[in-house]
Structures are given as C-alpha cells and as structure tokens.
Design a protein around this motif. Structure first.
Motif, PDB file in Angstrom:
ATOM      1  N   HIS A  46      -4.947   1.423   3.258  1.00 59.09           N
ATOM      2  CA  HIS A  46      -5.764   1.885   2.113  1.00 59.09           C
ATOM      3  C   HIS A  46      -7.214   2.122   2.551  1.00 59.09           C
ATOM      4  O   HIS A  46      -8.023   1.190   2.549  1.00 59.09           O
ATOM      5  N   HIS A  48     -10.484   5.491   2.988  1.00 56.12           N
ATOM      6  CA  HIS A  48     -10.936   6.795   2.488  1.00 56.12           C
ATOM      7  C   HIS A  48     -11.808   7.509   3.520  1.00 56.12           C
ATOM      8  O   HIS A  48     -12.624   6.876   4.178  1.00 56.12           O
ATOM      9  N   LYS A 164      -0.242   8.211  -5.350  1.00 56.79           N
ATOM     10  CA  LYS A 164      -1.403   7.350  -5.647  1.00 56.79           C
ATOM     11  C   LYS A 164      -1.795   7.565  -7.099  1.00 56.79           C
ATOM     12  O   LYS A 164      -2.098   8.684  -7.510  1.00 56.79           O
ATOM     13  N   HIS A 225      -5.364  -3.421  -4.622  1.00 60.53           N
ATOM     14  CA  HIS A 225      -6.493  -4.302  -4.966  1.00 60.53           C
ATOM     15  C   HIS A 225      -6.009  -5.606  -5.622  1.00 60.53           C
ATOM     16  O   HIS A 225      -6.645  -6.102  -6.570  1.00 60.53           O
ATOM     17  N   ASP A 279     -10.303  -0.567   2.286  1.00 61.18           N
ATOM     18  CA  ASP A 279     -10.793   0.318   1.217  1.00 61.18           C
ATOM     19  C   ASP A 279     -12.214   0.792   1.580  1.00 61.18           C
ATOM     20  O   ASP A 279     -13.108   0.826   0.744  1.00 61.18           O
TER      21      ASP A 279
HETATM   22 ZN   LIG Z   1      -9.566   2.958  -2.548  1.00 59.92          ZN
END
Ligand SMILES: [Zn+2]
Length: 338
Positions: A46, A48, A164, A225, A279
């Motif tokens: 996970h 970005h 997602k 999360h 993340d």
């Molecule tokens: Zn994220």
C-alpha cells in the motif's frame, strides 16, 4: 498394482497437488501485464506515487507533468529496489490521481513490478466520488470496473491488479454501501482482491457483512489502515474470519506500535493474514514541485530489524513480505460456497 496401492498413490498425488497449490500457482496483474504470483517477491502492498486532492469534479491528468512526477518518485523507488523490494502496489484510485501510463513508465525505468487498481474512493466526505456513482446502480458501477479488467483502463491497455475503494470511518454511508456492493460484484467477475480504505473496526465489519450477503468470502477483503483500530481483538476477529489485516502506515515514529500489532497476530497464529506497508509517497500536484515526498524504506531499515530482535525468523519475515502479498493479490474468485 493392488487396489490399495492405487488408492494410496492417488491420495499421495492429491496431497502433493494440494501442497503445490498452497505455494501459490496464481497470477498477479501488473501495469506491464500478468506475472506469476511466485514472481511477485518482496512487496510493498500500500503505497502511492501520485495523489491529487483537488476533488473528483476537477481532477485530470493535465494537472501534473508525468516526467516531473517520475523524476521526483524515481530515487525513492530505486531505494526500495536496492533493498530487495520487487513489487510496489500503487493504491491511488481513479478521481484522486490514478495514472496508469505514468506507473507503466516507472515500472519500465525502475524494473519494479507496479500494480494499479480499479474502483472509487468513498472516504473523506465523498470528495473523490464522481457524480455518476450517485446516479448509477452498484451493477452499473461494477460493469465499469469489470470493463477495465477485461479491456484495460481507458485506451491504455493497462489492466488493474486489484479493486481499491474507500469508506467513511464512523459507519458506512449510502454511497459507501453501494461502492462495497459494486466491489463485491466486480470481485465475483474478475477475481481481483478488494482493498478498502477503512480504518476502525465498525465499518470493516459492516463491509464484511455486505460481502457475505453478496456471496464474497472475507479472504477477498483487505482491511486497509487496520492500525486505525485500537482494540486489537478486532484484528484477531477479522483475520480469523479470513480477512487480510493491512497494517500500512509504518513510519519512523511508530515501528514499536507495529511490532506490538504484528506480535498480537503472531501469538494467535494469524501471521498469514498480515500485509505491511507505509502508505507513503507522493507527488502532490497542488504543491511546489510536488511537495514533500515520504520514502518507502522504514519497513526494511527499521521495522524488520526490530521484528528480528523480537525473535521473528527469516521464514516469518518472508511470510509477511513475500507469501502474504502473493496470496492476497492473486487473481482468484473467493466466493462463499452455498
Ligand atoms: Zn493510501
């Protein structure tokens, strides 16, 4: 050969076959096309490269320059490659900065497998939900997402490797429910795993209930999360049901918390349900030169050494970093058999 011998040989072969399939002969879809699950290797599940917070009504690819984003992200991707990472799961959905062409070019220049997604993000007061999602049915949304799987995203030919979505953190709103139902329907037609930005346990169990009603098994669901849930017995409860527990906000200041959460799952024999990540990232088009980019190395440089100091074996680290991601992201329908 006697009948007994034949029966024994058949049983032995069946056992052997079932053993092989637990080593995972599945397929993973990357932005460059399919690879074997066994080729996925050490994975960050996970992260970005790019996130644009402008909102669903204004977002579009002219807001960023792909070459500038690449230039910024490149050193951070090369840093994890050097540390042995082979696969990078990019979790930015459509309408918040998903850019498959950018990801494909980064995959080509870094040599990392990169995975992108289909689906919509219903968290953050629905700012990233496009208008048509309110008007269309869950079936219609699912058919858009299934089409990306069948025919590629837009005209890129690049296929998503997972679904997602995102939901609000208190309780599911109507649009959240619709997104979860659409994700369930998409899963049944594609075998793509559903990663849902969730946080606390209340919406997570609401999502699992919807999936159950749609005939989708918890094994198809990544509780993204999950570190947002403070009562760790809920991690055990969801993982025992079969859901993936995404502990995915690892940073310099919180590794001890992650060790505690991971140990809790290990003590309950549920290490095989844990997915780890930061993340982190990302280029933000609203900021000067994309703003501050958070790297992806803490897990390798700090968390894993801490886990080893706590007695985690190489085999257990491989389970967390290799086996679990390959199992979670394998393209396979996980339905509830009736
Ligand atoms: Zn994220």
């Amino acid at each position: 050969m006697s009948k007994v011998k034949i029966v024994f040989s058949v049983v032995f072969l069946l056992l052997l076959f079932s053993q092989c399939s637990t080593l995972n002969d599945g397929m993973i879809m990357t932005v460059k096309g399919p690879i074997k699950a066994t080729e996925m290797g050490v994975s960050l599940t996970h992260e970005h490269v790019l996130v644009d917070f402008i909102g669903a009504d204004s977002v579009n690819e002219s807001r960023w320059d792909k070459s500038k984003v690449s230039e910024k992200a490149m050193p951070y991707l090369m840093a994890i490659k050097k540390l042995g990472c082979q696969t990078f799961v990019e979790c930015t959905p459509e309408y918040i900065g998903r850019d498959p062409i950018l990801l494909k070019s980064l995959s080509e220049s870094t040599g990392l497998n990169i995975i992108t997604n289909t689906g919509y993000y219903g968290a953050a007061n629905d700012k990233y939900v496009p208008k048509h999602a309110y008007e269309e049915s869950a079936e219609e949304l699912a058919s858009r997402w299934v089409d990306e799987w069948n025919n590629g995203i837009g005209s890129t030919g690049i296929k998503p490797g997972f679904i997602k979505i995102g939901v609000d953190s208190k309780t599911l709103s109507d649009i959240d429910r619709k997104l979860v139902i659409a994700a369930a329907k998409t899963h049944l037609k594609t075998g793509l795993v559903i990663a849902s930005h969730t946080g606390p346990a209340i919406p997570a169990f609401e999502e699992l209930e919807i999936l159950k009603n749609e005939g989708v098994a918890p094994e198809a669901f990544i509780w993204v999360h999950a570190q947002g849930e403070k009562d760790l017995s809920n991690h055990i409860k969801a993982a025992t049901m079969g859901a993936w527990i995404g502990l995915d906000g690892i940073g310099e200041d919180n590794c001890e918390d992650y060790v505690r959460m991971i140990k809790n799952l290990k003590e309950n024999d549920l290490l095989n349900k844990v997915l780890l990540s930061h993340d982190a990232g990302w280029y933000d088009p609203a900021k000067e030169n994309g703003g501050e980019f958070r790297g992806f190395t803490t897990l390798f440089e700090k968390l894993i050494p801490l886990l080893k100091a706590e007695g985690f074996t190489e085999k257990e680290i491989d389970q967390l970093m290799i086996t679990n991601p390959a199992e979670a992201f394998s393209i396979r329908v996980r339905n509830i058999k009736k």
